[in-house]
Write a protein that holds these residues in place. Structure first.
Motif, PDB file in Angstrom:
ATOM      1  N   SER A  58       0.828  -1.209   0.000  1.00 13.47           N
ATOM      2  CA  SER A  58       0.000   0.000   0.000  1.00 13.47           C
ATOM      3  C   SER A  58       0.862   1.259   0.000  1.00 13.47           C
ATOM      4  O   SER A  58       0.484   2.271  -0.602  1.00 13.47           O
ATOM      5  CB  SER A  58      -0.934  -0.005   1.214  1.00 13.47           C
ATOM      6  OG  SER A  58      -0.200  -0.193   2.412  1.00 13.47           O
ATOM      7  N   PHE A  59       2.032   1.196   0.646  1.00 10.36           N
ATOM      8  CA  PHE A  59       2.929   2.354   0.627  1.00 10.36           C
ATOM      9  C   PHE A  59       3.442   2.620  -0.787  1.00 10.36           C
ATOM     10  O   PHE A  59       3.454   3.763  -1.248  1.00 10.36           O
ATOM     11  CB  PHE A  59       4.113   2.116   1.570  1.00 10.36           C
ATOM     12  CG  PHE A  59       5.169   3.187   1.484  1.00 10.36           C
ATOM     13  CD1 PHE A  59       4.995   4.401   2.112  1.00 10.36           C
ATOM     14  CD2 PHE A  59       6.330   2.975   0.755  1.00 10.36           C
ATOM     15  CE1 PHE A  59       5.961   5.397   2.032  1.00 10.36           C
ATOM     16  CE2 PHE A  59       7.305   3.952   0.670  1.00 10.36           C
ATOM     17  CZ  PHE A  59       7.119   5.172   1.298  1.00 10.36           C
ATOM     18  N   ARG A  60       3.863   1.569  -1.475  1.00  8.64           N
ATOM     19  CA  ARG A  60       4.374   1.752  -2.840  1.00  8.64           C
ATOM     20  C   ARG A  60       3.273   2.230  -3.770  1.00  8.64           C
ATOM     21  O   ARG A  60       3.527   3.026  -4.684  1.00  8.64           O
ATOM     22  CB  ARG A  60       4.991   0.453  -3.346  1.00  8.64           C
ATOM     23  CG  ARG A  60       6.316   0.109  -2.649  1.00  8.64           C
ATOM     24  CD  ARG A  60       7.115  -0.911  -3.439  1.00  8.64           C
ATOM     25  NE  ARG A  60       8.378  -1.233  -2.797  1.00  8.64           N
ATOM     26  CZ  ARG A  60       9.487  -0.505  -2.908  1.00  8.64           C
ATOM     27  NH1 ARG A  60       9.475   0.609  -3.630  1.00  8.64           N
ATOM     28  NH2 ARG A  60      10.608  -0.884  -2.301  1.00  8.64           N
ATOM     29  N   ASP A  61       2.053   1.769  -3.572  1.00 12.45           N
ATOM     30  CA  ASP A  61       0.935   2.242  -4.398  1.00 12.45           C
ATOM     31  C   ASP A  61       0.715   3.747  -4.205  1.00 12.45           C
ATOM     32  O   ASP A  61       0.356   4.453  -5.157  1.00 12.45           O
ATOM     33  CB  ASP A  61      -0.345   1.490  -4.039  1.00 12.45           C
ATOM     34  CG  ASP A  61      -0.325   0.046  -4.518  1.00 12.45           C
ATOM     35  OD1 ASP A  61       0.516  -0.280  -5.382  1.00 12.45           O
ATOM     36  OD2 ASP A  61      -1.142  -0.757  -4.021  1.00 12.45           O
ATOM     37  N   ARG A  62       0.940   4.213  -2.991  1.00 11.97           N
ATOM     38  CA  ARG A  62       0.656   5.622  -2.690  1.00 11.97           C
ATOM     39  C   ARG A  62       1.825   6.542  -3.020  1.00 11.97           C
ATOM     40  O   ARG A  62       1.632   7.640  -3.534  1.00 11.97           O
ATOM     41  CB  ARG A  62       0.290   5.762  -1.208  1.00 11.97           C
ATOM     42  CG  ARG A  62      -0.182   7.152  -0.807  1.00 11.97           C
ATOM     43  CD  ARG A  62      -0.658   7.146   0.637  1.00 11.97           C
ATOM     44  NE  ARG A  62      -1.130   8.440   1.088  1.00 11.97           N
ATOM     45  CZ  ARG A  62      -2.362   8.895   0.958  1.00 11.97           C
ATOM     46  NH1 ARG A  62      -3.269   8.131   0.356  1.00 11.97           N
ATOM     47  NH2 ARG A  62      -2.717  10.083   1.397  1.00 11.97           N
ATOM     48  N   TYR A  63       3.060   6.081  -2.743  1.00  7.70           N
ATOM     49  CA  TYR A  63       4.215   6.969  -2.864  1.00  7.70           C
ATOM     50  C   TYR A  63       5.196   6.577  -3.964  1.00  7.70           C
ATOM     51  O   TYR A  63       6.015   7.399  -4.363  1.00  7.70           O
ATOM     52  CB  TYR A  63       4.976   7.029  -1.533  1.00  7.70           C
ATOM     53  CG  TYR A  63       4.227   7.744  -0.438  1.00  7.70           C
ATOM     54  CD1 TYR A  63       4.219   9.129  -0.352  1.00  7.70           C
ATOM     55  CD2 TYR A  63       3.513   7.031   0.521  1.00  7.70           C
ATOM     56  CE1 TYR A  63       3.546   9.790   0.662  1.00  7.70           C
ATOM     57  CE2 TYR A  63       2.823   7.680   1.544  1.00  7.70           C
ATOM     58  CZ  TYR A  63       2.846   9.052   1.607  1.00  7.70           C
ATOM     59  OH  TYR A  63       2.173   9.700   2.610  1.00  7.70           O
ATOM     60  N   GLY A  64       5.177   5.344  -4.374  1.00  2.00           N
ATOM     61  CA  GLY A  64       6.100   4.910  -5.416  1.00  2.00           C
ATOM     62  C   GLY A  64       7.436   4.473  -4.850  1.00  2.00           C
ATOM     63  O   GLY A  64       7.683   3.289  -4.646  1.00  2.00           O
ATOM     64  N   GLY A  65       8.323   5.427  -4.574  1.00  7.07           N
ATOM     65  CA  GLY A  65       9.658   5.102  -4.077  1.00  7.07           C
ATOM     66  C   GLY A  65       9.674   4.863  -2.582  1.00  7.07           C
ATOM     67  O   GLY A  65       8.636   4.743  -1.931  1.00  7.07           O
ATOM     68  N   MET A  66      10.888   4.798  -2.018  1.00  9.78           N
ATOM     69  CA  MET A  66      11.050   4.495  -0.596  1.00  9.78           C
ATOM     70  C   MET A  66      11.871   5.597   0.072  1.00  9.78           C
ATOM     71  O   MET A  66      12.904   5.348   0.694  1.00  9.78           O
ATOM     72  CB  MET A  66      11.711   3.123  -0.425  1.00  9.78           C
ATOM     73  CG  MET A  66      11.644   2.561   0.981  1.00  9.78           C
ATOM     74  SD  MET A  66       9.989   2.138   1.564  1.00  9.78           S
ATOM     75  CE  MET A  66       9.631   0.669   0.606  1.00  9.78           C
TER      76      MET A  66
END
Length: 316
Positions: A58-66
């Motif tokens: 869900s984090f990658r879906d929302r923000y893309g990178g890290m």
């Protein structure tokens, strides 16, 4: 006790514990990211935390990178993340309000005051030098709630369902933290400074670094760290300690409701027995990752069976 009351108490325990777990994990990851930054390994550290929190997709879906700034916001103030601190504090207070009359004055004050103070915060609370203080505050508020529950609640079904949720959440967190960094514990892994820092980070995430030294009186090594967090009954966040309390609590609930037991009692007993009579050597030889993913899956199933037997339908 009505199933909807038991449900709210159970999830009050889980959400309060989860907020503290996320705060500890974030504090440990901040230290690791600073160490890894010169080696371009900071992104790997934040990914490990996201995996442990169960919210990487869900984090990658929302923000893309890290990026660190995005990861910190996602795990602290972003209400869209159900595993984040904001959502946990909100959910804990909502469940506490539903069962207000089942809580002691001190428990309600701990939850409600935390919620009020948290709502006053803005984005500056997690920026720069203020972030460690914020994480310490979240951890201290969780400890305050746990202490209020331990010191002021009657040992009746209200206590049992709150405690059951806390222990189930704690076990899940310990298993996920270890599994997220399982490569550093693999047999044959190089015992270099990077791995040493990984072992230390896991211990810091469960507030067990000093406990390790007290129990072993030795330098960190992967087998001893894994043994402490899985099989040592002295550590209150070890898997063995958590599932012992889960089994005991479920048995007490069954006795208080006529003695009938179900699948959740069998699963809890089986998990506890496997850990009580287990040894770390075969666990490490057969693969720590496989063992921990099995525990995580069984923990999810146990939560589902508890919901089916006692709660109003929400599964873990």
């Amino acid at each position: 006790m009505l199933s909807r009351t038991a449900d709210s108490l159970f999830w009050l325990g889980r959400y309060s514990e989860r907020a503290g777990n996320v705060a500890r994990g974030l504090a440990a990851t901040l230290r690791m990211a600073l160490l890894a930054q010169p080696l371009s390994g900071a992104e790997k550290e934040w990914r490990a935390l996201m995996v442990a929190a169960g919210c990487e997709p869900s984090f990658r879906d929302r923000y893309g990178g890290m990026l660190q700034e995005d990861a910190v916001h996602w795990l602290t103030l972003d209400p869209a993340n159900p595993a984040g601190i904001a959502a946990c504090i909100e959910a804990a207070r909502r469940n506490a309000r539903i069962v207000r009359t089942a809580l002691t004055v001190d428990m309600w004050a701990a939850i409600n005051d935390t919620w009020i103070e948290f709502r006053r915060l803005d984005g500056s609370a997690i920026r720069g030098d203020r972030l460690p203080g914020f994480l310490d505050w979240v951890t201290s508020r969780t400890l305050l709630f746990n202490g209020a529950a331990a010191d002021t609640m009657l040992r009746d079904d209200a206590w049992r369902f709150t405690h059951l949720g806390t222990m189930l959440e704690r076990a899940d967190n310990t298993a996920r933290l270890l599994d997220a960094r399982h490569a550093a514990f693999a047999q044959g892994a190089a015992a270099d400074a990077a791995c040493y820092a990984q072992w230390q980070a896991v211990l810091r995430s469960v507030a067990a670094l000093r406990a390790f030294q007290h129990v072993y009186h030795a330098r960190l090594d992967p087998q001893r760290v894994a043994e402490l967090l899985i099989l040592r009954p002295e550590l209150p966040r070890s898997l063995l300690a958590c599932y012992r309390r889960v089994e005991q609590t479920l048995q007490a609930i069954a006795l208080a409701s006529g003695g009938a037991q179900g699948e959740c009692h069998r699963l809890a007993g089986a998990l506890h027995a496997r850990l009580r009579y287990g040894r770390i050597e075969p666990i490490m030889e057969s693969g720590l990752h496989g063992f921990l993913t099995g525990v995580i899956d069984e923990n999810i199933r146990l939560g589902q069976e508890i919901a089916a037997s006692y709660l109003s339908g929400r599964a873990a």
